[in-house]
Design an enzyme around this catalytic site. Structure first.
Site, PDB file in Angstrom:
ATOM      1  N   HIS A   1       0.834  -1.206   0.000  1.00 47.09           N
ATOM      2  CA  HIS A   1       0.000   0.000   0.000  1.00 47.09           C
ATOM      3  C   HIS A   1       0.876   1.267   0.000  1.00 47.09           C
ATOM      4  O   HIS A   1       0.731   2.141  -0.860  1.00 47.09           O
ATOM      5  CB  HIS A   1      -0.912  -0.028   1.233  1.00 47.09           C
ATOM      6  CG  HIS A   1      -1.820   1.153   1.350  1.00 47.09           C
ATOM      7  ND1 HIS A   1      -3.152   1.099   1.013  1.00 47.09           N
ATOM      8  CD2 HIS A   1      -1.598   2.427   1.755  1.00 47.09           C
ATOM      9  CE1 HIS A   1      -3.693   2.286   1.206  1.00 47.09           C
ATOM     10  NE2 HIS A   1      -2.765   3.108   1.668  1.00 47.09           N
ATOM     11  N   GLU A   2       1.780   1.335   0.962  1.00 43.38           N
ATOM     12  CA  GLU A   2       2.617   2.538   1.074  1.00 43.38           C
ATOM     13  C   GLU A   2       3.529   2.685  -0.140  1.00 43.38           C
ATOM     14  O   GLU A   2       3.815   3.789  -0.590  1.00 43.38           O
ATOM     15  CB  GLU A   2       3.441   2.518   2.370  1.00 43.38           C
ATOM     16  CG  GLU A   2       2.615   2.484   3.656  1.00 43.38           C
ATOM     17  CD  GLU A   2       1.553   3.576   3.733  1.00 43.38           C
ATOM     18  OE1 GLU A   2       1.731   4.643   3.135  1.00 43.38           O
ATOM     19  OE2 GLU A   2       0.519   3.340   4.383  1.00 43.38           O
TER      20      GLU A   2
ATOM     21  N   HIS B   1       1.696   4.496  -2.837  1.00 42.01           N
ATOM     22  CA  HIS B   1       1.759   5.955  -2.658  1.00 42.01           C
ATOM     23  C   HIS B   1       3.110   6.476  -3.142  1.00 42.01           C
ATOM     24  O   HIS B   1       3.190   7.483  -3.843  1.00 42.01           O
ATOM     25  CB  HIS B   1       1.628   6.315  -1.169  1.00 42.01           C
ATOM     26  CG  HIS B   1       0.233   6.239  -0.645  1.00 42.01           C
ATOM     27  ND1 HIS B   1      -0.820   6.895  -1.232  1.00 42.01           N
ATOM     28  CD2 HIS B   1      -0.283   5.601   0.444  1.00 42.01           C
ATOM     29  CE1 HIS B   1      -1.926   6.656  -0.534  1.00 42.01           C
ATOM     30  NE2 HIS B   1      -1.626   5.862   0.483  1.00 42.01           N
TER      31      HIS B   1
HETATM   32 ZN   LIG Z   1      -3.035   5.191   1.933  1.00 38.79          ZN
END
Ligand SMILES: [Zn+2]
Length: 388
Positions: A334-335, A338
């Site tokens: 997830h990170e 980003h």
């Molecule tokens: Zn997030």
């Protein structure tokens, strides 16, 4: 008049920033303050070896230098890996309740009490909303997002109605299972029972536990799987670049991202492990610097973007690498999603490059996109195969 409103808004904003900093500090201090030393192994029956090892390692770091995985003493904290191991695995119901209660009531009494701060934040946010011509703070918040308050509520209701019957059935199954295992509390399952019994129910259904999966998800395996995936999807190469930039802790890694011709296009720091004494909980990514033509060093090529990714996953115990839960793997993906949005930007104006200038809910698209690959059969198989 206009000047008065903007001055008032400025003051509210300053005050709100101060309050939310104080709120975070209180949560951090309250989390750090709690520790429980356990000397009797009976009290923590059910805990997997990884969790016992971590608890003994924490005890050593707090002055119990002879602590061992087998004989303790074991130190329990409210830091995520420790807290989760208790509520998910401890057979001792009273201990689960004590740790759960300590966790959910952090920063709600004494000198780290956030109750008044929450009241003040709510009051100031409403004032801020009214000054800006909105009805409430939710509308202010949504003004910077793709969604609207109505759309968000509509989505929540859609989810609620679609999942309700299944959730009721799940609860029934859980009660039934707890009863079959002789749990006296089966008809009165409380929040500190749910994770524990759900885990046991899953194990009995699928004959595998989350803990048994950990060895497949060692940090080096996961990173290799992630970087392979990034190569396939985006034609980028990610290489370790430790030593190229100073780091704030010896566990922090530094990486270089290269395009298919081998030219560096970005860099990122990765700070993986939980460090309760100095790191707040959760996981996040942010830009260190954005891609920028104006800030170019040589006047020709743009300054390259740099990101940092911070997680709070299970640290290595002894000389083994960090063995992650599937949830921790998802978090890294997830990170990293980003970070990719920040790093793969082609925009040379840093104020609108990468994650800047994008609605905050829209920034969750690349992160969710990457996270969903964890459920992709081929990607998972690759993670496994590295190990096998
Ligand atoms: Zn997030």
């Amino acid at each position: 008049m206009a000047l008065t409103v903007s001055r008032l808004l400025f003051m509210r904003k300053k005050e709100l920033d101060k309050l939310s900093n104080k709120f975070d500090e209180n949560v951090f201090d309250a989390t750090k303050k709690f520790e429980k030393l356990i000397t009797n192994k009976k009290e923590i029956e059910g805990l997997p070896a990884t969790a016992l090892g971590l608890a003994a390692q924490t005890a050593v770091s707090k002055g119990h230098e002879n602590a061992t995985l087998e004989n303790g003493p074991w130190m329990i904290t409210l830091d995520a890996p420790s807290f989760n191991s208790i509520v998910r695995h401890a057979q001792n119901r009273a201990l689960r309740e004590e740790i759960y209660h300590a966790y959910v009531t952090r920063a709600s009494s004494g000198d780290t009490n956030n109750s008044l701060i929450i009241d003040q934040i709510l009051k100031l946010r409403l004032e801020q909303a009214k000054l800006l011509g909105y009805n409430n703070y939710a509308e202010v918040s949504m003004a910077m997002k793709m969604a609207t308050v109505d759309k968000a509520e509509e989505l929540l209701e859609k989810l609620r109605s679609a999942s309700w019957d299944a959730a009721v059935q799940d609860m029934e199954d859980l009660k039934h299972f707890a009863k079959s295992q002789g749990a006296k509390e089966y008809d009165d399952l409380r929040p500190w029972d749910i994770a524990f019994w759900s885990g046991r129910l899953r194990e009995s259904k699928y004959d595998i536990s989350v803990e048994e999966l950990r060895p497949y998800f060692s940090l080096p395996n996961v990173m290799e799987g992630l970087f392979n995936l990034a190569r396939t999807l985006f034609e980028i190469e990610i290489e370790a670049a430790d030593g190229l930039a100073p780091v704030w802790n010896s566990d922090v890694r530094f990486y270089c991202v290269k395009d298919s011709s081998g030219n560096p296009i970005a860099y990122f720091y990765f700070d993986p492990y939980s460090r309760p004494s100095e790191k707040r909980g959760g996981a996040w990514m942010d830009g260190v610097v954005g891609r920028s033509r104006v800030m170019s060093r040589d006047g020709a090529s743009a300054r390259l973007p740099i990101a940092h990714i911070v997680c709070n996953q299970t640290p290595p115990v002894g000389n083994k690498p960090s063995l992650m839960t599937f949830r921790e793997v998802e978090t890294v993906f997830h990170e990293f999603g980003h970070a990719l949005q920040h790093m793969l930007t082609k925009q040379d104006e840093s104020l609108v490059a990468g994650i800047r200038g994008i609605e905050t809910d829209a920034t969750e698209l690349p992160s969710k996109f990457m996270e969903n690959w964890c459920y992709h059969r081929q990607v998972c198989l690759e993670l496994f195969l590295i190990e096998l």
